[in-house]
Motif scaffolding. Structure first.
Motif, PDB file in Angstrom:
ATOM      1  N   ILE A 147     -11.694  46.151 -24.763  1.00 29.64           N
ATOM      2  CA  ILE A 147     -12.987  46.790 -25.160  1.00 29.64           C
ATOM      3  C   ILE A 147     -13.155  47.883 -26.132  1.00 29.64           C
ATOM      4  O   ILE A 147     -14.549  48.511 -26.585  1.00 29.64           O
ATOM      5  N   ILE A 148     -12.188  48.928 -25.996  1.00 30.84           N
ATOM      6  CA  ILE A 148     -11.904  49.624 -27.127  1.00 30.84           C
ATOM      7  C   ILE A 148     -11.713  48.881 -28.823  1.00 30.84           C
ATOM      8  O   ILE A 148     -12.559  49.430 -29.290  1.00 30.84           O
ATOM      9  N   PHE A 149     -10.781  49.063 -28.579  1.00 32.05           N
ATOM     10  CA  PHE A 149      -9.980  48.633 -30.103  1.00 32.05           C
ATOM     11  C   PHE A 149     -11.071  47.207 -30.878  1.00 32.05           C
ATOM     12  O   PHE A 149     -11.133  47.942 -32.268  1.00 32.05           O
ATOM     13  N   ILE A 150     -11.285  46.513 -29.967  1.00 28.75           N
ATOM     14  CA  ILE A 150     -12.294  46.081 -30.873  1.00 28.75           C
ATOM     15  C   ILE A 150     -13.413  46.097 -31.539  1.00 28.75           C
ATOM     16  O   ILE A 150     -13.698  46.048 -32.536  1.00 28.75           O
ATOM     17  N   PRO A 151     -14.283  47.295 -30.799  1.00 30.56           N
ATOM     18  CA  PRO A 151     -15.284  47.986 -31.541  1.00 30.56           C
ATOM     19  C   PRO A 151     -15.055  49.017 -33.304  1.00 30.56           C
ATOM     20  O   PRO A 151     -15.437  48.725 -33.437  1.00 30.56           O
ATOM     21  N   VAL A 152     -13.665  49.519 -32.177  1.00 30.33           N
ATOM     22  CA  VAL A 152     -12.955  49.843 -33.272  1.00 30.33           C
ATOM     23  C   VAL A 152     -12.448  50.142 -34.845  1.00 30.33           C
ATOM     24  O   VAL A 152     -13.443  50.060 -35.981  1.00 30.33           O
ATOM     25  N   PHE A 153     -11.948  48.920 -33.776  1.00 30.06           N
ATOM     26  CA  PHE A 153     -11.243  48.171 -35.771  1.00 30.06           C
ATOM     27  C   PHE A 153     -12.861  47.750 -36.176  1.00 30.06           C
ATOM     28  O   PHE A 153     -12.231  47.739 -37.690  1.00 30.06           O
ATOM     29  N   GLU A 154     -13.791  46.768 -35.954  1.00 26.23           N
ATOM     30  CA  GLU A 154     -14.807  46.365 -36.669  1.00 26.23           C
ATOM     31  C   GLU A 154     -15.651  47.691 -37.020  1.00 26.23           C
ATOM     32  O   GLU A 154     -16.008  47.151 -38.745  1.00 26.23           O
ATOM     33  N   TYR A 155     -15.623  48.501 -36.520  1.00 28.46           N
ATOM     34  CA  TYR A 155     -16.331  49.536 -37.100  1.00 28.46           C
ATOM     35  C   TYR A 155     -15.463  50.523 -38.939  1.00 28.46           C
ATOM     36  O   TYR A 155     -15.725  50.766 -39.254  1.00 28.46           O
ATOM     37  N   ALA A 156     -14.098  50.537 -38.239  1.00 29.31           N
ATOM     38  CA  ALA A 156     -13.105  51.032 -38.887  1.00 29.31           C
ATOM     39  C   ALA A 156     -13.035  50.476 -40.392  1.00 29.31           C
ATOM     40  O   ALA A 156     -13.055  50.891 -41.578  1.00 29.31           O
ATOM     41  N   THR A 157     -12.805  49.256 -39.881  1.00 30.99           N
ATOM     42  CA  THR A 157     -12.970  48.162 -41.447  1.00 30.99           C
ATOM     43  C   THR A 157     -14.329  47.596 -42.189  1.00 30.99           C
ATOM     44  O   THR A 157     -14.160  46.894 -42.715  1.00 30.99           O
ATOM     45  N   GLY A 158     -15.986  47.936 -41.423  1.00 32.28           N
ATOM     46  CA  GLY A 158     -16.638  47.915 -42.242  1.00 32.28           C
ATOM     47  C   GLY A 158     -17.557  46.616 -41.480  1.00 32.28           C
ATOM     48  O   GLY A 158     -18.202  46.419 -42.238  1.00 32.28           O
ATOM     49  N   ASN A 159     -16.874  46.018 -40.966  1.00 33.14           N
ATOM     50  CA  ASN A 159     -17.162  44.978 -40.280  1.00 33.14           C
ATOM     51  C   ASN A 159     -18.628  44.334 -38.597  1.00 33.14           C
ATOM     52  O   ASN A 159     -19.081  43.903 -38.869  1.00 33.14           O
ATOM     53  N   PHE A 160     -18.083  46.245 -38.541  1.00 33.23           N
ATOM     54  CA  PHE A 160     -19.702  46.315 -37.514  1.00 33.23           C
ATOM     55  C   PHE A 160     -19.983  48.267 -38.118  1.00 33.23           C
ATOM     56  O   PHE A 160     -19.458  48.409 -38.000  1.00 33.23           O
ATOM     57  N   LYS A 161     -21.235  48.200 -38.782  1.00 29.77           N
ATOM     58  CA  LYS A 161     -21.691  49.193 -39.376  1.00 29.77           C
ATOM     59  C   LYS A 161     -23.496  49.469 -38.025  1.00 29.77           C
ATOM     60  O   LYS A 161     -23.989  49.077 -38.243  1.00 29.77           O
ATOM     61  N   PRO A 162     -22.673  50.372 -36.596  1.00 26.34           N
ATOM     62  CA  PRO A 162     -24.361  50.960 -35.768  1.00 26.34           C
ATOM     63  C   PRO A 162     -25.759  51.407 -37.001  1.00 26.34           C
ATOM     64  O   PRO A 162     -24.418  52.179 -37.535  1.00 26.34           O
ATOM     65  N   GLN A 163     -26.518  50.955 -36.871  1.00 26.50           N
ATOM     66  CA  GLN A 163     -27.556  51.829 -37.551  1.00 26.50           C
ATOM     67  C   GLN A 163     -28.611  52.429 -36.606  1.00 26.50           C
ATOM     68  O   GLN A 163     -29.095  51.791 -34.905  1.00 26.50           O
ATOM     69  N   LEU A 164     -28.442  53.339 -36.634  1.00 26.25           N
ATOM     70  CA  LEU A 164     -29.893  54.174 -35.689  1.00 26.25           C
ATOM     71  C   LEU A 164     -31.491  53.755 -35.435  1.00 26.25           C
ATOM     72  O   LEU A 164     -31.487  53.997 -34.368  1.00 26.25           O
ATOM     73  N   LYS A 165     -31.398  52.527 -36.607  1.00 24.01           N
ATOM     74  CA  LYS A 165     -32.457  52.433 -36.328  1.00 24.01           C
ATOM     75  C   LYS A 165     -32.672  51.493 -35.613  1.00 24.01           C
ATOM     76  O   LYS A 165     -33.993  50.275 -35.009  1.00 24.01           O
ATOM     77  N   TYR A 166     -32.129  50.518 -35.352  1.00 24.02           N
ATOM     78  CA  TYR A 166     -32.046  49.718 -34.097  1.00 24.02           C
ATOM     79  C   TYR A 166     -31.006  49.964 -32.969  1.00 24.02           C
ATOM     80  O   TYR A 166     -30.224  49.487 -31.860  1.00 24.02           O
ATOM     81  N   PHE A 167     -30.848  50.989 -32.745  1.00 18.26           N
ATOM     82  CA  PHE A 167     -30.702  52.507 -31.513  1.00 18.26           C
ATOM     83  C   PHE A 167     -31.164  51.560 -30.512  1.00 18.26           C
ATOM     84  O   PHE A 167     -30.319  51.611 -28.888  1.00 18.26           O
ATOM     85  N   TRP A 168     -32.264  50.816 -30.787  1.00 18.80           N
ATOM     86  CA  TRP A 168     -32.811  50.221 -29.069  1.00 18.80           C
ATOM     87  C   TRP A 168     -32.955  49.581 -28.754  1.00 18.80           C
ATOM     88  O   TRP A 168     -32.215  49.120 -27.288  1.00 18.80           O
TER      89      TRP A 168
END
Length: 243
Positions: A147-168
């Protein structure tokens, strides 16, 4: 320690070995592997990145099934194998979300799962309970590593970019975890558990103040700050609109 002791978690030298050899080595190995694979993955094509994500997700799901079979064969009741703990639930839904590519589901659960995994390694409770590595310890290490590796890898490779407007959405995800950990267990006949640590004193207590308000406020602030860091462009836009 015998082969049977390894699988049952018996034998060895029982005790609190948080920040002992097994704990520190697991943190170092996870950190190094995550950083190296993420850096290399950043330079790879999307097809290769996808294969890495799917491989990690498949391993996580297979392991989630495997360790439950092991525990069930040891006599653990099926109700006790349900993922009441947030990280146990994340261990299932994070790899499933990785398969789906669903951005909404990633906003709901990815960041909180990552935070939960990191907190577990920083403040491990009832995990590193033996001087020697056994299967229960290994189970927790691999589960939280996923649960650490998957989100980090997705973020680092641009496959998941959290957006502040979707913080909710991440807050909605926390409420889903709250229901699963605090209110679902009694409905299923599981009583006496503190699955989301509302009665354990984590990370601290204030006399007279219910822990749900303390942890809730802390979680809100931590998630907001993390979202602002992960989405610098969105953070800049937010403050520009406030001028």
């Amino acid at each position: 320690m015998t082969f049977t002791d390894f699988w049952k978690g018996t034998g060895g030298v029982p005790g609190d070995f948080a920040y002992g050899t097994t704990h520190l080595v697991s943190v170092i190995v996870l950190t190094v592997i995550t950083l190296i694979v993420s850096i290399i993955g950043f330079k790879m094509g999307k097809a290769v990145q996808r294969r890495i994500i799917v491989t990690a997700a498949v391993f996580s799901i297979i392991f989630e099934v495997f360790w439950r079979i092991v525990y069930w064969r040891r006599g653990v009741a099926l109700i006790d194998l349900y993922p009441f703990y947030p990280c146990n639930l994340a261990g299932i839904i994070v790899p499933l979300i990785a398969f789906s590519k669903n951005k909404i589901l990633k906003e709901l659960f990815y960041v909180f799962a990552f935070v939960g995994g990191v907190i577990t390694f920083v403040m491990p409770v009832d995990i590193f309970t033996n001087a020697y590595l056994n299967f229960p310890i290994l189970k927790s290490i691999l589960q939280h590593a996923g649960i650490i590796f998957i989100p980090v890898f997705e973020y680092a490779t641009g496959n998941f970019k959290p957006q502040l407007k979707y913080f909710w959405l991440s807050i909605v995800g926390i409420f889903i975890h709250l229901f699963n950990s605090e209110y679902l267990p009694p409905l299923l006949g599981k009583t006496g558990g503190d699955f989301i640590f509302l009665r354990s004193g984590l990370p601290f207590t204030i006399p007279g103040v219910p822990q749900i308000f303390i942890l809730g406020t802390t979680a809100f602030i931590v998630m907001l700050v993390l979202y602002m860091i992960l989405d610098p462009a969105g953070t800049k836009r937010f403050f520009r609109r406030r001028r």
